[in-house]
Design a protein around this motif. Sequence first.
Motif, PDB file in Angstrom:
ATOM      1  N   PHE A  58      24.002  37.171  51.553  1.00 46.93           N
ATOM      2  CA  PHE A  58      23.233  36.820  52.753  1.00 46.93           C
ATOM      3  C   PHE A  58      22.035  37.748  52.967  1.00 46.93           C
ATOM      4  CE2 PHE A  58      27.594  35.537  54.749  1.00 46.93           C
ATOM      5  CZ  PHE A  58      27.702  34.497  53.849  1.00 46.93           C
ATOM      6  N   TYR A  61      18.407  36.765  52.690  1.00 52.72           N
ATOM      7  CA  TYR A  61      18.379  35.307  52.483  1.00 52.72           C
ATOM      8  C   TYR A  61      17.326  34.672  53.388  1.00 52.72           C
ATOM      9  CZ  TYR A  61      20.087  30.494  52.103  1.00 52.72           C
ATOM     10  OH  TYR A  61      20.201  29.138  51.886  1.00 52.72           O
ATOM     11  N   TYR A  70      17.415  37.307  56.208  1.00 53.68           N
ATOM     12  CA  TYR A  70      18.591  37.719  56.987  1.00 53.68           C
ATOM     13  C   TYR A  70      18.759  39.238  56.906  1.00 53.68           C
ATOM     14  CZ  TYR A  70      23.140  37.903  59.075  1.00 53.68           C
ATOM     15  OH  TYR A  70      24.175  38.214  59.924  1.00 53.68           O
ATOM     16  N   CYS A  75      27.636  37.998  58.406  1.00 55.92           N
ATOM     17  CA  CYS A  75      27.305  37.397  59.695  1.00 55.92           C
ATOM     18  C   CYS A  75      28.484  37.688  60.619  1.00 55.92           C
ATOM     19  CB  CYS A  75      27.110  35.894  59.582  1.00 55.92           C
ATOM     20  SG  CYS A  75      25.773  35.409  58.470  1.00 55.92           S
ATOM     21  N   HIS A  84      26.096  33.158  62.246  1.00 57.22           N
ATOM     22  CA  HIS A  84      24.838  33.896  62.019  1.00 57.22           C
ATOM     23  C   HIS A  84      24.595  35.002  63.040  1.00 57.22           C
ATOM     24  CE1 HIS A  84      23.192  30.025  59.833  1.00 57.22           C
ATOM     25  NE2 HIS A  84      24.217  30.590  59.218  1.00 57.22           N
ATOM     26  N   ASP A 101      31.564  36.188  58.497  1.00 56.60           N
ATOM     27  CA  ASP A 101      31.266  35.369  57.327  1.00 56.60           C
ATOM     28  C   ASP A 101      30.766  36.305  56.234  1.00 56.60           C
ATOM     29  OD1 ASP A 101      30.470  33.400  55.549  1.00 56.60           O
ATOM     30  OD2 ASP A 101      29.491  32.179  57.083  1.00 56.60           O
ATOM     31  N   ASP A 112      31.990  32.602  49.094  1.00 49.76           N
ATOM     32  CA  ASP A 112      31.635  32.542  50.518  1.00 49.76           C
ATOM     33  C   ASP A 112      32.888  32.212  51.324  1.00 49.76           C
ATOM     34  OD1 ASP A 112      30.228  32.166  52.903  1.00 49.76           O
ATOM     35  OD2 ASP A 112      29.148  30.377  52.233  1.00 49.76           O
ATOM     36  N   HIS A 175      28.890  23.323  52.303  1.00 53.00           N
ATOM     37  CA  HIS A 175      27.910  23.133  51.223  1.00 53.00           C
ATOM     38  C   HIS A 175      28.538  23.355  49.856  1.00 53.00           C
ATOM     39  CE1 HIS A 175      27.841  27.605  51.127  1.00 53.00           C
ATOM     40  NE2 HIS A 175      28.060  27.465  52.430  1.00 53.00           N
ATOM     41  N   LEU A 181      23.628  29.983  46.748  1.00 49.88           N
ATOM     42  CA  LEU A 181      24.559  30.006  47.884  1.00 49.88           C
ATOM     43  C   LEU A 181      24.738  28.599  48.456  1.00 49.88           C
ATOM     44  CD1 LEU A 181      26.239  31.534  50.025  1.00 49.88           C
ATOM     45  CD2 LEU A 181      24.090  31.949  51.267  1.00 49.88           C
ATOM     46  N   HIS A 182      23.642  27.882  48.515  1.00 48.09           N
ATOM     47  CA  HIS A 182      23.702  26.517  49.054  1.00 48.09           C
ATOM     48  C   HIS A 182      23.291  25.510  47.992  1.00 48.09           C
ATOM     49  CE1 HIS A 182      23.055  28.648  53.091  1.00 48.09           C
ATOM     50  NE2 HIS A 182      24.324  28.359  52.967  1.00 48.09           N
ATOM     51  N   GLU A 210      33.750  24.676  55.628  1.00 47.34           N
ATOM     52  CA  GLU A 210      33.713  25.662  56.709  1.00 47.34           C
ATOM     53  C   GLU A 210      33.632  25.067  58.114  1.00 47.34           C
ATOM     54  OE1 GLU A 210      30.161  28.116  56.875  1.00 47.34           O
ATOM     55  OE2 GLU A 210      29.280  27.092  55.175  1.00 47.34           O
ATOM     56  N   TRP A 227      18.301  33.678  64.785  1.00 43.55           N
ATOM     57  CA  TRP A 227      19.469  33.608  63.900  1.00 43.55           C
ATOM     58  C   TRP A 227      20.738  33.179  64.633  1.00 43.55           C
ATOM     59  CZ3 TRP A 227      19.666  33.182  58.909  1.00 43.55           C
ATOM     60  CH2 TRP A 227      18.644  33.727  58.118  1.00 43.55           C
ATOM     61  N   GLU A 241      36.343  29.495  56.676  1.00 38.48           N
ATOM     62  CA  GLU A 241      35.690  28.981  55.465  1.00 38.48           C
ATOM     63  C   GLU A 241      36.338  29.561  54.217  1.00 38.48           C
ATOM     64  OE1 GLU A 241      31.704  30.568  54.856  1.00 38.48           O
ATOM     65  OE2 GLU A 241      31.159  28.885  53.571  1.00 38.48           O
TER      66      GLU A 241
HETATM   67  N1  MF3 Z   1      28.008  31.546  55.019  1.00 38.91           N
HETATM   68  C1  MF3 Z   1      26.897  31.003  55.740  1.00 38.91           C
HETATM   69  C2  MF3 Z   1      26.489  29.768  55.014  1.00 38.91           C
HETATM   70  O1  MF3 Z   1      27.196  29.363  54.175  1.00 38.91           O
HETATM   71  C3  MF3 Z   1      25.879  32.003  56.059  1.00 38.91           C
HETATM   72  C4  MF3 Z   1      24.571  31.926  55.383  1.00 38.91           C
HETATM   73  S1  MF3 Z   1      23.275  32.284  56.394  1.00 38.91           S
HETATM   74  C5  MF3 Z   1      22.577  33.690  55.805  1.00 38.91           C
HETATM   75  O2  MF3 Z   1      25.522  29.124  55.237  1.00 38.91           O
HETATM   76  F1  MF3 Z   1      21.341  33.630  56.003  1.00 38.91           F
HETATM   77  F2  MF3 Z   1      23.097  34.694  56.416  1.00 38.91           F
HETATM   78  F3  MF3 Z   1      22.768  33.800  54.539  1.00 38.91           F
END
Ligand code: MF3
Length: 257
Positions: A58, A61, A70, A75, A84, A101, A112, A175, A181-182, A210, A227, A241
């Motif tokens: 994160f 990010y 970020y 988070c 967040h 998170d 994640d 996701h 990550l996404h 999640e 955020w 999650e």
């Molecule tokens: N775990 C969250 C997600 O899957 C947090 C990501 S937001 C971030 O989207 F910016 F902190 F990375």
Amino acid sequence: MSIILKNKFQADCMREAGKVVFHVHEALEKAIKPGITTKELDDICAQCLKEHGAISSFFGYEGSFGAGPYPGNACISLNEEVIHGLPGLRKLRSGDIVSIDVGAYKNGFHGDAARTYIVGDVLEEDKKLIRVTEESFFKGLEFVKPGKRLYEVSGAIQDYIQSNGFSVVRDYVGHGIGKALHESPEIPNYRPKDKGGGVRLVPGMTLAIEPMVNTGVYAVKVLDDLWTVVTKDGKNSAHYENTVLVTDGEPEILTML
Ligand code: MF3
Ligand code: CO
């Protein structure tokens, strides 16, 4: 965007990253007590990631949220904060619930996972909120099998949450996850309208499922820091999650040991 399937080697890498996330949560759970600041928890997260050869997924990010990079490792979201939440000088107090998170990036892959923890003595209603949020994940997981469709997972999560009197956040979703990550697909925790049943699940998919669950209304808003997401009615929210691998048989939870 199409869904990126992981081969055996890539799944192994994701197991590694997932394990790290698990260890970070263990360390955080031990550290949570009244008086500790969310920044101190964030430092523990950074330290533990480092000890396991990982970095935060994160930190830095650039979300699509227009908020800039970020600024934390984890988070950390208290009470009415949904997701967040930014680590800072705020101290945990008995009666708080705190959602943390954690994302770990190791050997080119992400893991994640989020948990909501209690601090000291917490209201029964909040304990139920946390329990139902966790259980809703496992209701969804029952449909994480080859041949099932994605929104069967979403619908099972939604039904369980609503039948317990809570509401499902709509503005944020789970996701796909892997080298990024996404990844595709988006995984809502509710049945999306007019979108059919969703993609069919196949082995090799890696999904971050999640549920974000509110005590009151499902509506949320973003604070001025751009955020922190909070509930519109100020009532408490919980988050649970895991990163999951779809296999030929039972799904494998990569962020639990
Ligand atoms: N775990 C969250 C997600 O899957 C947090 C990501 S937001 C971030 O989207 F910016 F902190 F990375
Ligand atoms: Co996630």
